[in-house]
Design a protein around this motif. Sequence first.
Motif, PDB file in Angstrom:
ATOM      1  N   UNK A 267       7.031  -4.623   6.685  1.00 59.55           N
ATOM      2  CA  UNK A 267       6.723  -3.902   7.927  1.00 59.55           C
ATOM      3  C   UNK A 267       6.280  -2.453   7.727  1.00 59.55           C
ATOM      4  N   UNK A 268       6.928  -1.677   6.814  1.00 60.03           N
ATOM      5  CA  UNK A 268       6.516  -0.269   6.679  1.00 60.03           C
ATOM      6  C   UNK A 268       5.065  -0.096   6.233  1.00 60.03           C
ATOM      7  N   UNK A 269       4.432  -1.180   5.746  1.00 67.60           N
ATOM      8  CA  UNK A 269       3.024  -1.086   5.361  1.00 67.60           C
ATOM      9  C   UNK A 269       2.106  -0.790   6.538  1.00 67.60           C
ATOM     10  N   UNK A 270       2.626  -0.953   7.758  1.00 67.41           N
ATOM     11  CA  UNK A 270       1.812  -0.598   8.927  1.00 67.41           C
ATOM     12  C   UNK A 270       1.813   0.908   9.185  1.00 67.41           C
ATOM     13  N   UNK A 271       2.791   1.613   8.624  1.00 69.20           N
ATOM     14  CA  UNK A 271       2.830   3.087   8.692  1.00 69.20           C
ATOM     15  C   UNK A 271       3.033   3.621   7.273  1.00 69.20           C
ATOM     16  N   UNK A 272       2.141   3.284   6.346  1.00 69.03           N
ATOM     17  CA  UNK A 272       2.424   3.520   4.929  1.00 69.03           C
ATOM     18  C   UNK A 272       2.509   4.985   4.527  1.00 69.03           C
ATOM     19  N   UNK A 273       1.696   5.833   5.128  1.00 67.79           N
ATOM     20  CA  UNK A 273       1.697   7.239   4.708  1.00 67.79           C
ATOM     21  C   UNK A 273       2.991   7.928   5.141  1.00 67.79           C
ATOM     22  N   UNK A 274       3.424   7.674   6.385  1.00 67.76           N
ATOM     23  CA  UNK A 274       4.694   8.246   6.864  1.00 67.76           C
ATOM     24  C   UNK A 274       5.866   7.705   6.052  1.00 67.76           C
ATOM     25  N   UNK A 275       5.866   6.374   5.818  1.00 66.87           N
ATOM     26  CA  UNK A 275       6.968   5.742   5.090  1.00 66.87           C
ATOM     27  C   UNK A 275       7.043   6.266   3.663  1.00 66.87           C
ATOM     28  N   UNK A 276       5.886   6.434   3.021  1.00 69.90           N
ATOM     29  CA  UNK A 276       5.856   6.928   1.638  1.00 69.90           C
ATOM     30  C   UNK A 276       6.331   8.376   1.560  1.00 69.90           C
ATOM     31  N   UNK A 277       5.938   9.176   2.535  1.00 71.68           N
ATOM     32  CA  UNK A 277       6.341  10.591   2.554  1.00 71.68           C
ATOM     33  C   UNK A 277       7.859  10.714   2.651  1.00 71.68           C
ATOM     34  N   UNK A 278       8.457   9.921   3.524  1.00 64.80           N
ATOM     35  CA  UNK A 278       9.908   9.935   3.709  1.00 64.80           C
ATOM     36  C   UNK A 278      10.606   9.465   2.432  1.00 64.80           C
ATOM     37  N   UNK A 279      10.116   8.397   1.845  1.00 64.90           N
ATOM     38  CA  UNK A 279      10.710   7.821   0.635  1.00 64.90           C
ATOM     39  C   UNK A 279      10.659   8.835  -0.509  1.00 64.90           C
ATOM     40  N   UNK A 280       9.496   9.447  -0.705  1.00 62.31           N
ATOM     41  CA  UNK A 280       9.322  10.427  -1.782  1.00 62.31           C
ATOM     42  C   UNK A 280      10.235  11.634  -1.630  1.00 62.31           C
ATOM     43  N   UNK A 281      10.459  12.060  -0.383  1.00 60.07           N
ATOM     44  CA  UNK A 281      11.353  13.203  -0.130  1.00 60.07           C
ATOM     45  C   UNK A 281      12.765  12.898  -0.635  1.00 60.07           C
TER      46      UNK A 281
ATOM     47  N   UNK B  80       0.807  -1.229   0.000  1.00 67.79           N
ATOM     48  CA  UNK B  80       0.000   0.000   0.000  1.00 67.79           C
ATOM     49  C   UNK B  80       0.838   1.277   0.000  1.00 67.79           C
ATOM     50  N   UNK B  81       2.173   1.132  -0.093  1.00 67.57           N
ATOM     51  CA  UNK B  81       3.042   2.317  -0.130  1.00 67.57           C
ATOM     52  C   UNK B  81       3.130   2.884  -1.541  1.00 67.57           C
ATOM     53  N   UNK B  82       3.605   4.128  -1.631  1.00 67.71           N
ATOM     54  CA  UNK B  82       3.749   4.784  -2.934  1.00 67.71           C
ATOM     55  C   UNK B  82       5.123   5.453  -3.015  1.00 67.71           C
TER      56      UNK B  82
ATOM     57  N   UNK C 232      -5.918   2.728  -8.438  1.00 70.59           N
ATOM     58  CA  UNK C 232      -5.632   1.684  -7.444  1.00 70.59           C
ATOM     59  C   UNK C 232      -6.583   1.804  -6.257  1.00 70.59           C
ATOM     60  N   UNK C 233      -7.076   0.658  -5.796  1.00 66.30           N
ATOM     61  CA  UNK C 233      -7.930   0.618  -4.601  1.00 66.30           C
ATOM     62  C   UNK C 233      -7.126   0.333  -3.341  1.00 66.30           C
ATOM     63  N   UNK C 234      -5.855   0.018  -3.499  1.00 69.30           N
ATOM     64  CA  UNK C 234      -5.086  -0.470  -2.348  1.00 69.30           C
ATOM     65  C   UNK C 234      -4.038   0.512  -1.825  1.00 69.30           C
ATOM     66  N   UNK C 235      -3.815   1.627  -2.519  1.00 72.64           N
ATOM     67  CA  UNK C 235      -2.803   2.588  -2.041  1.00 72.64           C
ATOM     68  C   UNK C 235      -3.231   3.225  -0.731  1.00 72.64           C
ATOM     69  N   UNK C 236      -2.212   3.637   0.053  1.00 69.09           N
ATOM     70  CA  UNK C 236      -2.508   4.338   1.310  1.00 69.09           C
ATOM     71  C   UNK C 236      -3.044   5.744   1.047  1.00 69.09           C
ATOM     72  N   UNK C 237      -2.822   6.280  -0.152  1.00 64.14           N
ATOM     73  CA  UNK C 237      -3.443   7.536  -0.590  1.00 64.14           C
ATOM     74  C   UNK C 237      -4.452   7.177  -1.679  1.00 64.14           C
ATOM     75  N   UNK C 238      -5.657   7.678  -1.563  1.00 69.98           N
ATOM     76  CA  UNK C 238      -6.725   7.286  -2.488  1.00 69.98           C
ATOM     77  C   UNK C 238      -6.585   7.986  -3.840  1.00 69.98           C
TER      78      UNK C 238
END
Length: 401
Positions: free
Chosen positions: A343-357, A16-18, A42-48
């Motif tokens: 594991x990061x899928x449990x905090x997907x929005x935070x993990x995705x934000x960090x990755x994208x940065x 569910x990460x992006x 996608x129906x499964x992303x942490x961001x709709x």
Amino acid sequence: MLQIGLIREGKIPADNRVALTPAQCKWLHKNFDTIRVVAQHSDTRCFSDKEYVMAGVEVKEDITRCDVLMGIKEVPAEQLIANKTYLFFSHTKKAQEHNQQLFQAILKNKITLIDYECLTHEDGQRILGFGFFAGIVGAHNGMMAYGKRTGLYNLNRVYQQKDYRNLIHTYFGLKLPTLKIAVTGSGRVAHGVLEIMNLMGIHEVEPFEYLHRQFDYPVYVDLKGRDLYARKDDGTYNRDDFHSHPDQYKCLFSPFAKQTDILMNGVYWDKSIPPLFTVEEFQSEEFSIKTIADITNDYHGSVVVNIGDSSIEEPIYGVDKKTLQKTTAYQNNVVDLMAVGNLPNELPRDASRYFGEQLIKFVLEDLVKGGSAIIERATMVKQGKLTPAYEYLREYANGNG
């Protein structure tokens, strides 16, 4: 104009990460005339889909007109689009057997593969990764499992929290028993683990103290390379030498296995690196570890009793000390093991934000320019051909190995 397509995750279970959040896409559109991001439905992303649309990102099914396609996990071979440039974690650089068909399909379809794992600074330091959040969630789950085993405290699941900030609030007032925790590693995973240790108010002690003192409060020891490994011939440790000749080193973890309640494993491992402990040590009466959070999660890897993945839904399984078979957790003569691969899928929005940065800061401009030393180092396959740095995968690519 570089058209970037955020692809729908095809691997099951779906991640569910992006790679880029809606807010980051909006920032890119505002600051770069040369970049346009399109998101595949996608129906499964942490961001709709709706959040992307509201950020000015076009959401559609057909992404074949995009120049660069970005995902997170491996793309199923049958979903690959020929002649495209892909960025994702392919998990093929160690010639992983389970992804061999994917790698061959990448070559066959004349695809250019830039692997996130291989994006490094000049000194070899990795640029991208979710390791910090893997460490956060893995450490929490390890502590949660020990609480369930002993009944001395209770922690809820990470994914039940909206975000990392909310998770931190759940630690207020947490009273932990006397226990000893060994943390291994020095990278992003270990940094995430240490963050949780400190947030929970667990005291750090030096290795010598840890081995020779008893404490009436919870403590942890942070074991890095030189604490864990030494040359077989003269007992010294050199980081570069260790990574070049790991087979010439022995592991020094054995005394810690006799003094530890919880092992938080974040150490890098490959086939020629000795494991933290042997099966014989695991089965001995002196082995005191009750809970292992194997955050690195290599099957029969640095933790030899890692006998397969667990899931976010059921993160903990037991390993019977006598039979070494998988069994129900929290029993006598059983060590509880967490071996979750996402594991990061449990905090997907935070993990995705960090990755994208990190992606925006160090990689995207180079992609727009058409390349750089960073991009070149991470390009495993170019238009269907192995690049020189990855020629060692020739047999793997040919169907051998």
